[in-house]
Write an enzyme that holds these catalytic residues in place. Structure first.
Site, mmCIF file in Angstrom:
data_model
loop_
_atom_site.group_PDB
_atom_site.id
_atom_site.type_symbol
_atom_site.label_atom_id
_atom_site.label_comp_id
_atom_site.label_asym_id
_atom_site.label_seq_id
_atom_site.Cartn_x
_atom_site.Cartn_y
_atom_site.Cartn_z
ATOM 1 N N ASP A 1 -4.074 8.111 2.548
ATOM 2 C CA ASP A 1 -5.395 7.658 2.116
ATOM 3 C C ASP A 1 -5.995 6.588 3.016
ATOM 4 O O ASP A 1 -7.133 6.192 2.842
ATOM 5 C CB ASP A 1 -5.319 7.112 0.679
ATOM 6 C CG ASP A 1 -5.045 8.225 -0.314
ATOM 7 O OD1 ASP A 1 -5.605 9.319 -0.134
ATOM 8 O OD2 ASP A 1 -4.267 7.999 -1.259
ATOM 9 N N HIS B 1 4.181 3.706 -0.236
ATOM 10 C CA HIS B 1 4.407 5.008 -0.848
ATOM 11 C C HIS B 1 5.752 4.993 -1.546
ATOM 12 O O HIS B 1 6.697 4.372 -1.058
ATOM 13 C CB HIS B 1 4.396 6.126 0.212
ATOM 14 C CG HIS B 1 4.189 7.469 -0.391
ATOM 15 N ND1 HIS B 1 5.228 8.218 -0.877
ATOM 16 C CD2 HIS B 1 3.059 8.170 -0.624
ATOM 17 C CE1 HIS B 1 4.738 9.338 -1.376
ATOM 18 N NE2 HIS B 1 3.424 9.333 -1.243
HETATM 19 N N1 CMC Z 1 0.173 -3.939 -0.946
HETATM 20 C C1 CMC Z 1 0.970 -5.001 -1.175
HETATM 21 N N2 CMC Z 1 2.215 -4.918 -1.709
HETATM 22 C C2 CMC Z 1 2.652 -3.692 -2.011
HETATM 23 C C3 CMC Z 1 1.885 -2.531 -1.805
HETATM 24 C C4 CMC Z 1 0.600 -2.698 -1.237
HETATM 25 N N3 CMC Z 1 -0.175 -1.616 -1.021
HETATM 26 N N4 CMC Z 1 2.576 -1.442 -2.209
HETATM 27 C C5 CMC Z 1 3.734 -1.904 -2.665
HETATM 28 N N5 CMC Z 1 3.812 -3.260 -2.555
HETATM 29 C C6 CMC Z 1 4.935 -4.128 -2.887
HETATM 30 C C7 CMC Z 1 5.031 -4.326 -4.389
HETATM 31 O O1 CMC Z 1 4.345 -5.484 -4.814
HETATM 32 C C8 CMC Z 1 6.516 -4.440 -4.595
HETATM 33 O O2 CMC Z 1 6.913 -5.756 -4.244
HETATM 34 P P1 CMC Z 1 8.150 -6.474 -5.014
HETATM 35 O O3 CMC Z 1 9.351 -5.614 -4.725
HETATM 36 O O4 CMC Z 1 8.207 -7.821 -4.411
HETATM 37 O O5 CMC Z 1 7.776 -6.457 -6.462
HETATM 38 C C9 CMC Z 1 7.119 -3.501 -3.547
HETATM 39 O O6 CMC Z 1 6.128 -3.424 -2.514
HETATM 40 C C10 CMC Z 1 7.407 -2.110 -4.071
HETATM 41 O O7 CMC Z 1 6.220 -1.632 -4.697
HETATM 42 P P2 CMC Z 1 6.208 -0.731 -6.002
HETATM 43 O O8 CMC Z 1 4.886 -0.852 -6.665
HETATM 44 O O9 CMC Z 1 7.428 -1.045 -6.824
HETATM 45 O O10 CMC Z 1 6.402 0.697 -5.351
HETATM 46 P P3 CMC Z 1 6.004 2.085 -5.991
HETATM 47 O O11 CMC Z 1 6.814 3.089 -5.301
HETATM 48 O O12 CMC Z 1 6.111 2.011 -7.467
HETATM 49 O O13 CMC Z 1 4.454 2.247 -5.640
HETATM 50 C C11 CMC Z 1 2.445 2.859 -4.575
HETATM 51 C C12 CMC Z 1 3.978 3.078 -4.646
HETATM 52 C C13 CMC Z 1 1.847 3.910 -3.635
HETATM 53 C C14 CMC Z 1 1.843 3.069 -5.982
HETATM 54 C C15 CMC Z 1 2.151 1.431 -4.055
HETATM 55 O O14 CMC Z 1 2.669 1.295 -2.755
HETATM 56 C C16 CMC Z 1 0.663 1.107 -4.087
HETATM 57 O O15 CMC Z 1 0.160 0.672 -5.136
HETATM 58 N N6 CMC Z 1 -0.068 1.306 -2.952
HETATM 59 C C17 CMC Z 1 -1.498 1.118 -2.914
HETATM 60 C C18 CMC Z 1 -2.186 2.331 -3.516
HETATM 61 C C19 CMC Z 1 -2.132 3.526 -2.602
HETATM 62 O O16 CMC Z 1 -2.401 3.456 -1.414
HETATM 63 N N7 CMC Z 1 -1.818 4.703 -3.200
HETATM 64 C C20 CMC Z 1 -1.809 5.997 -2.470
HETATM 65 C C21 CMC Z 1 -0.439 6.562 -2.355
HETATM 66 S S1 CMC Z 1 -0.343 7.964 -1.223
HETATM 67 C C22 CMC Z 1 -1.408 9.198 -1.865
HETATM 68 C C23 CMC Z 1 -1.141 9.555 -3.279
HETATM 69 O O17 CMC Z 1 -0.031 9.541 -3.784
HETATM 70 O O18 CMC Z 1 -2.098 9.941 -3.953
#
Ligand code: CMC
Length: 434
Positions: free
Chosen positions: A368, A310
């Site tokens: 989720d 998140h």
């Molecule tokens: N699985 C594997 N690696 C992950 C994941 C994951 N689910 N989420 C983040 N990372 C890694 C990512 O690769 C990155 O690594 P590095 O720093 O080495 O590049 C690091 O963690 C930070 O990730 P980010 O994408 O820069 O973080 P963000 O804040 O931009 O993204 C997120 C947040 C929710 C989009 C992301 O965690 C994600 O894609 N999660 C899976 C989708 C998900 O479950 N979404 C629902 C969110 S909660 C309900 C809602 O908001 O609707």
């Protein structure tokens, strides 16, 4: 550099020029550096793709402390609201700022209940969609079309129309989501029933058929209501910010909520619940979990653990904790405690939380991760998971929309950019191009 002297200011130095920026404090949470005059004074923009360090508005609705795993609506912790309150009361709280008195709640519930029906012509409109359309696509179209059916509540300068539009959106969204579902499975639409509560009415519109009676189980209605409550608002997330940006131009409320629905659909946001359950099914058995964890950690593989991570929560998502308890309760009620998907989810959570990759990056199950398991056990297909999220979040979008419209500092949202394209050049006739 943050200046410790009072009042707090930040100093930005560009070449040999310095600029003082005021620092604003909220009631809790991080201070913000007010950079509104930065461009005018220095000619420089700030750069923050993804808004990782940028507050785009002032709000008094929802507060999240991501390091502590805290979520408050108007100051009330989500755990207390999910345990002691119910969705329509939380709607009132989000919309009007305080918990209602008994008569206020009764009046509010009455007003919502009296708006659950849709303009009859909307049934014909809905029949124009393909039967195999995703329910989110149908919902998006139907909500956008509401401005054509309810143009007597599209004047955003009229407080009465704003109020009517708000109540209409909250009241009609379950009807719309249920219609999208019924249409996709080829069953007749079911009209709302005003003798049922908000969640029970939604279950009835989804699962009853004219051929036989359907009695809503009150425990399932309670679980449904809790899912609505847990998704009701989440401060300035992507879809809420989309609603605010759309609204900043003066667009009507139905158009703004349709924009929010479109944004919510993406798998990084509300679409994650569908993607998560599909992932858990694909994993299938616990012995395949290491393979999927390995893929999630592999930088050359775009796969991510859905329902994990998140932007704001870096400790735990308090909604996920309540959702996990609900999953146990609902599955026990339905006699499916040994649900294989739940077993895979729990084992996946356990293994991921022991893995240094997820621990170091502070990746935890989010709302989720368990919601899809409950919804599936209730009988919803995966394609309905995100529409249910949209239905629940409508009150959050509407509350933030109303708040924005009453903000005297409202300006059209207009981000700037770091331009990296060609600089000015002369047009070349087609025959002269190499
Ligand atoms: N699985 C594997 N690696 C992950 C994941 C994951 N689910 N989420 C983040 N990372 C890694 C990512 O690769 C990155 O690594 P590095 O720093 O080495 O590049 C690091 O963690 C930070 O990730 P980010 O994408 O820069 O973080 P963000 O804040 O931009 O993204 C997120 C947040 C929710 C989009 C992301 O965690 C994600 O894609 N999660 C899976 C989708 C998900 O479950 N979404 C629902 C969110 S909660 C309900 C809602 O908001 O609707």
């Amino acid at each position: 550099m943050l200046d410790s002297a009072k009042p707090k200011t930040a100093t930005v130095t560009i070449d040999d020029q310095t600029f003082e920026m005021p620092i604003l404090s909220g009631s809790t949470g991080p201070d913000v550096i007010d950079i509104r005059k930065l461009y005018g004074q220095s000619g420089a923009f700030t750069y923050d793709p993804g808004f990782t360090s940028t507050a785009a508005c002032e709000s008094s609705i929802t507060y999240i402390d991501g390091d502590e795993g805290v979520l408050l609506h108007r100051g009330y912790p989500i755990e207390q609201l999910a345990g002691k309150s119910h969705y329509l009361e939380v709607c009132y709280l989000l919309l009007y700022g305080e918990l209602p008195s008994g008569p206020e709640l009764e009046d509010f519930e009455e007003r919502v209940t009296m708006h659950t029906m849709l303009h009859e012509q909307m049934y014909n409109f809905t029949r124009g969609f393909r039967r195999d359309a995703h329910p989110m696509a149908i919902m998006n179209g139907m909500v956008g079309a509401m401005s054509a059916f309810y143009h007597d509540s599209t004047d955003i300068t009229d407080p009465w129309q704003r109020e009517v539009a708000s109540i209409r959106m909250i009241a009609k969204m379950p009807t719309i989501a249920a219609m999208a579902y019924k249409y996709s499975i080829g069953q007749p639409f079911v009209y709302p029933r005003n003798d049922l509560g908000y969640a029970a009415n939604f279950l009835n519109m989804c699962f009853s058929v004219p051929a036989q009676d359907y009695v809503v189980d009150p425990i399932l209605a309670r679980a449904m209501d809790r899912i609505f409550t847990l998704h009701a608002d989440h401060e300035q997330n992507a879809s809420t910010s989309t609603v605010r940006l759309a609204s900043s131009s003066g667009a009507n409320p139905f158009a703004c909520i349709a924009a929010g629905i479109a944004c919510l659909w993406g798998p990084a946001h509300g679409g994650a619940n569908q993607a998560c359950l599909e992932m858990l099914r694909e994993i299938g058995t616990a012995d395949r979990i290491p393979e999927f964890i390995g893929r999630a950690k592999d930088k050359d593989d775009p796969f991510r653990l859905m329902g994990f991570g998140h932007r704001v929560y870096k400790n735990h998502d308090p909604r996920a904790t309540v959702m996990k308890e609900s999953a146990d309760e609902v599955l026990e009620l339905l006699g499916v405690e040994d649900n294989p998907t739940l077993q895979v989810a729990k084992e996946l959570e356990r293994q991921a939380l022991e893995d240094p990759y997820f621990r170091d990056k502070k990746l935890f199950p989010n709302v989720d991760f368990y919601s899809g398991i409950i919804l599936e056990a209730m009988g919803f297909p995966t394609s309905m998971f995100t529409p249910i999220f949209a239905l629940s979040r409508t009150v959050g979008w509407i509350s933030q929309w109303k708040e924005q419209l009453s903000d005297p500092s409202l300006k059209i949202g207009r981000p700037r950019q770091l331009y990296t394209g060609e600089t000015k050049r002369d047009y070349v006739e087609v025959e002269d191009r190499g």
